[in-house]
Design a protein around this motif. Structure first.
Motif, short mmCIF file in Angstrom:
data_model
loop_
_atom_site.label_atom_id
_atom_site.label_comp_id
_atom_site.label_asym_id
_atom_site.label_seq_id
_atom_site.Cartn_x
_atom_site.Cartn_y
_atom_site.Cartn_z
N LYS A 173 28.27 113.27 21.53
CA LYS A 173 27.43 112.84 20.41
C LYS A 173 25.96 112.78 20.78
N GLY A 174 25.52 113.78 21.52
CA GLY A 174 24.12 113.89 21.88
C GLY A 174 23.68 113.10 23.08
N ALA A 175 24.59 112.34 23.68
CA ALA A 175 24.25 111.52 24.85
C ALA A 175 24.98 112.03 26.08
N LEU A 176 24.40 111.78 27.24
CA LEU A 176 25.08 112.03 28.50
C LEU A 176 25.99 110.83 28.77
N VAL A 177 27.29 111.09 28.91
CA VAL A 177 28.27 110.02 29.07
C VAL A 177 29.06 110.26 30.36
N VAL A 178 29.21 109.19 31.15
CA VAL A 178 30.02 109.27 32.36
C VAL A 178 30.99 108.09 32.37
N PRO A 179 32.26 108.30 32.00
CA PRO A 179 33.26 107.25 32.11
C PRO A 179 33.79 107.20 33.55
N MET A 180 33.67 106.04 34.19
CA MET A 180 34.02 105.91 35.61
C MET A 180 35.14 104.90 35.81
N ARG A 181 35.89 105.11 36.87
CA ARG A 181 36.96 104.18 37.26
C ARG A 181 36.90 103.93 38.75
N GLY A 182 37.45 102.77 39.13
CA GLY A 182 37.58 102.45 40.54
C GLY A 182 38.83 103.08 41.14
N GLU A 187 38.93 98.83 37.68
CA GLU A 187 37.51 98.71 37.39
C GLU A 187 37.08 99.92 36.56
N ARG A 188 36.45 99.67 35.43
CA ARG A 188 35.99 100.75 34.56
C ARG A 188 34.53 100.50 34.18
N LEU A 189 33.75 101.57 34.26
CA LEU A 189 32.34 101.46 33.89
C LEU A 189 31.96 102.73 33.11
N THR A 190 31.35 102.55 31.96
CA THR A 190 30.89 103.68 31.15
C THR A 190 29.37 103.65 31.09
N LEU A 191 28.78 104.76 31.49
CA LEU A 191 27.32 104.91 31.47
C LEU A 191 26.95 105.93 30.41
N LYS A 192 26.02 105.56 29.51
CA LYS A 192 25.54 106.46 28.46
C LYS A 192 24.02 106.55 28.56
N ASP A 196 16.38 110.05 24.41
CA ASP A 196 15.14 109.29 24.26
C ASP A 196 14.87 108.38 25.44
N GLY A 197 15.72 108.45 26.49
CA GLY A 197 15.52 107.64 27.68
C GLY A 197 16.23 106.30 27.65
N ARG A 198 16.87 105.97 26.54
CA ARG A 198 17.62 104.71 26.49
C ARG A 198 18.99 104.88 27.12
N TRP A 199 19.42 103.87 27.85
CA TRP A 199 20.71 103.94 28.51
C TRP A 199 21.49 102.65 28.31
N GLN A 200 22.82 102.75 28.42
CA GLN A 200 23.72 101.61 28.34
C GLN A 200 24.77 101.73 29.43
N ALA A 201 25.14 100.61 30.02
CA ALA A 201 26.20 100.58 31.02
C ALA A 201 27.12 99.41 30.70
N ASP A 202 28.40 99.67 30.69
CA ASP A 202 29.37 98.63 30.34
C ASP A 202 30.47 98.61 31.41
N LEU A 203 30.63 97.45 32.05
CA LEU A 203 31.60 97.28 33.13
C LEU A 203 32.75 96.40 32.66
N THR A 204 33.99 96.84 32.89
CA THR A 204 35.18 96.04 32.58
C THR A 204 36.05 95.92 33.82
N LEU A 205 36.52 94.69 34.09
CA LEU A 205 37.40 94.43 35.23
C LEU A 205 38.71 93.86 34.71
N ALA A 206 39.82 94.35 35.27
CA ALA A 206 41.14 93.90 34.84
C ALA A 206 41.95 93.45 36.06
#
Length: 236
Positions: A173-182, A187-192, A196-206
């Motif tokens: 959807k127009g963004a660079l996306v990297v879904p990551m796992r441990g 451990e899961r982390l998604t980087l978008k 426009d230079g805006r980024w988001q990172a979301d970390l989930t631990l189970a």
């Protein structure tokens, strides 16, 4: 006598000779062109450096930064073949890292980059790249491939070990996306990253013990389906 000889030779030089002399002059200018000048003309404002030395074909860039990534001091040189299609791009390298950079593009990046200030609210200490390439055009991700990994420092006394997550890059959807796992998938982390230079990172631990969950909640984590997590964002 020498001056008279040079004058006579100049008079006798034909059109072909003057063209050859002009060509040699242009070649000399290109060969000796400062790296600083070409970088300033071709690279976006997100590419910064403390110092630039040497010629365009073989120079040195001190404390190079690509957005939030401090790449350090690198050897750099313009690649000649891409110029044939009007694309200036530079090969850069130092111990433990190599890549090719171009306007809005990074190509075949390999190695690791230390992140001394973390990534927003996440204690990221380093980024690893495995044959990583990405390109942006008109604010949209147009190409992404290769592996990206993030290493996070210990999240507290109950989680004393560093966490490393990794995944394959893609455009979504127009963004660079990297879904990551441990390594264990807990451990899961998604980087978008947007164009426009805006980024988001979301970390989930189970799968954490309840006492660890409660300790992390007190430091900003919240409850997620199947675990707890924390998000952060920013602008390059």
């Amino acid at each position: 006598m020498i001056g008279r000889w040079i004058f006579i030779r100049g008079q006798a030089m034909g059109r072909r000779g003057w063209l050859a002399l002009a060509a040699l002059f242009i070649v000399a200018l290109i060969v000796l062109m400062p790296l600083r000048m070409i970088l300033g003309l071709t690279m976006p404002e997100t590419i910064t450096a403390r110092s630039v030395e040497g010629s365009v074909w073989g120079g040195r860039i001190g404390d190079l930064n690509a957005g939030p990534l401090p790449l350090g001091t690198v050897d750099a040189g313009l690649e000649p073949l891409p110029l044939l299609i009007g694309r200036p791009q530079f090969a850069i390298a130092r111990d433990g890292f190599s890549a090719t950079i171009a306007p809005s593009r990074i190509i075949h990046a390999n190695g690791s980059v230390q992140i001394p200030d973390g990534l927003g609210g996440l204690p990221v200490t380093s980024v690893g790249l495995g044959d990583f390439s990405a390109a942006m055009a008109d604010g949209q991700c147009t190409e992404a491939q290769g592996t990206l990994s993030l290493t996070l420092a210990a999240l507290g006394p109950l989680l004393p070990d560093a966490i490393t997550v990794s995944g394959q890059a893609r455009c979504e959807k127009g963004a660079l996306v990297v879904p990551m796992r441990g390594p264990q998938g807990m451990e899961r982390l998604t980087l978008k990253i947007g164009g426009d230079g805006r980024w988001q990172a979301d970390l989930t631990l189970a799968g954490l013990p309840q006492e660890t969950v409660e300790a992390l909640k007190s430091s900003g984590f919240d409850t997620r389906p199947g675990g707890i997590g924390i998000g952060t964002s920013g602008t390059f």
